[in-house]
Design a protein around this motif. Sequence first.
Motif, PDB file in Angstrom:
ATOM      1  N   VAL A  85      -3.120   2.982 -16.773  1.00 27.48           N
ATOM      2  CA  VAL A  85      -4.253   3.943 -16.251  1.00 27.48           C
ATOM      3  C   VAL A  85      -4.398   2.647 -14.764  1.00 27.48           C
ATOM      4  O   VAL A  85      -5.297   3.369 -13.520  1.00 27.48           O
ATOM      5  N   GLY A  86      -4.948   1.353 -15.148  1.00 27.54           N
ATOM      6  CA  GLY A  86      -5.594   0.796 -14.313  1.00 27.54           C
ATOM      7  C   GLY A  86      -4.770   0.768 -12.495  1.00 27.54           C
ATOM      8  O   GLY A  86      -5.180   0.551 -11.337  1.00 27.54           O
ATOM      9  N   MET A  87      -3.319   0.636 -12.727  1.00 28.69           N
ATOM     10  CA  MET A  87      -2.850   1.060 -11.174  1.00 28.69           C
ATOM     11  C   MET A  87      -2.933   2.254 -10.861  1.00 28.69           C
ATOM     12  O   MET A  87      -3.336   1.798  -9.574  1.00 28.69           O
ATOM     13  N   ARG A  88      -3.046   3.200 -10.754  1.00 26.22           N
ATOM     14  CA  ARG A  88      -3.622   3.981 -10.511  1.00 26.22           C
ATOM     15  C   ARG A  88      -4.382   4.413  -9.857  1.00 26.22           C
ATOM     16  O   ARG A  88      -4.860   4.681  -8.752  1.00 26.22           O
ATOM     17  N   ARG A  89      -5.937   3.585 -10.811  1.00 25.67           N
ATOM     18  CA  ARG A  89      -7.311   3.726 -10.652  1.00 25.67           C
ATOM     19  C   ARG A  89      -7.133   3.096  -9.095  1.00 25.67           C
ATOM     20  O   ARG A  89      -7.850   3.169  -8.535  1.00 25.67           O
ATOM     21  N   SER A  90      -6.169   1.556  -9.589  1.00 25.00           N
ATOM     22  CA  SER A  90      -6.406   0.964  -7.859  1.00 25.00           C
ATOM     23  C   SER A  90      -5.811   1.770  -6.289  1.00 25.00           C
ATOM     24  O   SER A  90      -6.314   1.670  -5.956  1.00 25.00           O
ATOM     25  N   ALA A  91      -4.616   2.585  -7.049  1.00 24.10           N
ATOM     26  CA  ALA A  91      -4.263   2.921  -5.469  1.00 24.10           C
ATOM     27  C   ALA A  91      -5.566   4.431  -5.466  1.00 24.10           C
ATOM     28  O   ALA A  91      -5.568   4.583  -4.291  1.00 24.10           O
ATOM     29  N   ALA A  92      -6.061   5.041  -6.302  1.00 23.04           N
ATOM     30  CA  ALA A  92      -7.069   6.059  -5.860  1.00 23.04           C
ATOM     31  C   ALA A  92      -8.281   5.936  -5.280  1.00 23.04           C
ATOM     32  O   ALA A  92      -8.940   6.071  -4.310  1.00 23.04           O
ATOM     33  N   HIS A  93      -8.502   4.148  -6.082  1.00 23.09           N
ATOM     34  CA  HIS A  93     -10.179   3.242  -5.454  1.00 23.09           C
ATOM     35  C   HIS A  93     -10.494   3.333  -4.197  1.00 23.09           C
ATOM     36  O   HIS A  93     -11.015   3.999  -3.080  1.00 23.09           O
ATOM     37  N   ASP A  94      -9.446   2.817  -4.165  1.00 23.47           N
ATOM     38  CA  ASP A  94      -9.157   2.137  -2.539  1.00 23.47           C
ATOM     39  C   ASP A  94      -8.156   1.650  -1.967  1.00 23.47           C
ATOM     40  O   ASP A  94      -7.463   0.926  -1.913  1.00 23.47           O
ATOM     41  N   GLN A  95      -7.532   3.205  -1.626  1.00 23.90           N
ATOM     42  CA  GLN A  95      -6.213   2.896  -1.541  1.00 23.90           C
ATOM     43  C   GLN A  95      -5.722   1.627  -0.242  1.00 23.90           C
ATOM     44  O   GLN A  95      -4.696   1.533  -0.182  1.00 23.90           O
ATOM     45  N   GLU A  96      -6.506   1.880   1.124  1.00 25.36           N
ATOM     46  CA  GLU A  96      -6.353   1.325   1.814  1.00 25.36           C
ATOM     47  C   GLU A  96      -6.116   0.182   1.886  1.00 25.36           C
ATOM     48  O   GLU A  96      -5.334  -1.406   2.313  1.00 25.36           O
ATOM     49  N   SER A  97      -7.316  -0.232   1.077  1.00 25.04           N
ATOM     50  CA  SER A  97      -6.817  -1.890   0.443  1.00 25.04           C
ATOM     51  C   SER A  97      -6.076  -2.403  -0.187  1.00 25.04           C
ATOM     52  O   SER A  97      -4.543  -3.380  -0.497  1.00 25.04           O
ATOM     53  N   TYR A  98      -5.489  -1.106  -1.155  1.00 26.94           N
ATOM     54  CA  TYR A  98      -4.771  -1.205  -1.944  1.00 26.94           C
ATOM     55  C   TYR A  98      -3.212  -1.422  -1.307  1.00 26.94           C
ATOM     56  O   TYR A  98      -2.679  -2.559  -1.567  1.00 26.94           O
ATOM     57  N   LEU A  99      -2.954  -0.976  -0.684  1.00 27.17           N
ATOM     58  CA  LEU A  99      -1.790  -1.488   0.151  1.00 27.17           C
ATOM     59  C   LEU A  99      -1.781  -2.187   1.101  1.00 27.17           C
ATOM     60  O   LEU A  99      -0.316  -2.827   1.239  1.00 27.17           O
ATOM     61  N   ARG A 100      -2.722  -2.587   1.541  1.00 25.60           N
ATOM     62  CA  ARG A 100      -2.913  -3.933   2.361  1.00 25.60           C
ATOM     63  C   ARG A 100      -2.589  -5.500   1.441  1.00 25.60           C
ATOM     64  O   ARG A 100      -1.743  -5.922   1.670  1.00 25.60           O
ATOM     65  N   ARG A 101      -3.136  -4.847   0.002  1.00 25.58           N
ATOM     66  CA  ARG A 101      -2.240  -6.028  -0.529  1.00 25.58           C
ATOM     67  C   ARG A 101      -1.193  -5.988  -1.186  1.00 25.58           C
ATOM     68  O   ARG A 101      -0.249  -7.019  -0.974  1.00 25.58           O
ATOM     69  N   LEU A 102      -0.602  -4.375  -1.217  1.00 23.22           N
ATOM     70  CA  LEU A 102       0.693  -4.905  -1.551  1.00 23.22           C
ATOM     71  C   LEU A 102       2.025  -4.882  -0.697  1.00 23.22           C
ATOM     72  O   LEU A 102       2.447  -5.429  -0.150  1.00 23.22           O
ATOM     73  N   GLY A 103       1.460  -5.013   0.737  1.00 21.82           N
ATOM     74  CA  GLY A 103       1.596  -4.849   2.200  1.00 21.82           C
ATOM     75  C   GLY A 103       2.076  -7.003   2.593  1.00 21.82           C
ATOM     76  O   GLY A 103       3.119  -7.270   2.419  1.00 21.82           O
ATOM     77  N   ALA A 104       0.821  -7.072   2.274  1.00 21.04           N
ATOM     78  CA  ALA A 104       0.824  -8.401   1.981  1.00 21.04           C
ATOM     79  C   ALA A 104       1.788  -9.398   1.215  1.00 21.04           C
ATOM     80  O   ALA A 104       2.790 -10.437   1.417  1.00 21.04           O
ATOM     81  N   MET A 105       1.875  -8.895  -0.365  1.00 21.78           N
ATOM     82  CA  MET A 105       2.885  -9.436  -1.478  1.00 21.78           C
ATOM     83  C   MET A 105       3.948  -8.654  -0.791  1.00 21.78           C
ATOM     84  O   MET A 105       4.841  -9.710  -0.522  1.00 21.78           O
ATOM     85  N   VAL A 106       4.699  -7.919  -0.351  1.00 22.40           N
ATOM     86  CA  VAL A 106       5.967  -7.725   0.221  1.00 22.40           C
ATOM     87  C   VAL A 106       6.187  -8.429   1.291  1.00 22.40           C
ATOM     88  O   VAL A 106       7.870  -8.967   1.431  1.00 22.40           O
TER      89      VAL A 106
END
Length: 185
Positions: A85-106
Amino acid sequence: MTTVDGVLDRKLDRVYAMLAADREGGIVESEVLSLADNLGAAFGLPTDAPKVSRLRSALAELWQADVRHMDTDGNGLVDREEFIVGMRRSAAHDQESYLRRLGAMVDAWMSICDADDNGVIDQQEFTTMYARTLGASPADLAVAFAKLDLDGNGTLDSQEIRKATEEYYTSEDPEAPGNWLFGPF
């Protein structure tokens, strides 16, 4: 209880199982941060190596911004349902910031895995990174690598890994190549 029947739910369930493999009942921050040390060790780097520290920082940012808030029952553990539930919410809430954090991790993850510093990872590096950190099956990873190598050149660059990671954590498309990030789903 959350049902695990959609494409995204199945993928999130799988990553949760890999993260929670050593702990009954849920995941904690120290387990997530230890991925940096485990990955560094898999590639012969000490825990205080700059590349390992960079990954640990990226994972800490993901934990602080996304995962720690998932513990809705306040028991100190993020259980399977809270994670999905939380991962879905993180991606939906502010996808741009979420993807930025994932990108930094990658990017941090890739800097460790690119053992020969040639800007790409080969199948051996790919297998080492996920088998040694998340316990993914080498046979599954061989299939995954072939699916993710979109240009067929025998290597994965950071863009291919970033795209696959984004698809893995956000896409409901059953045909998205990123679904294969850890093997058959």
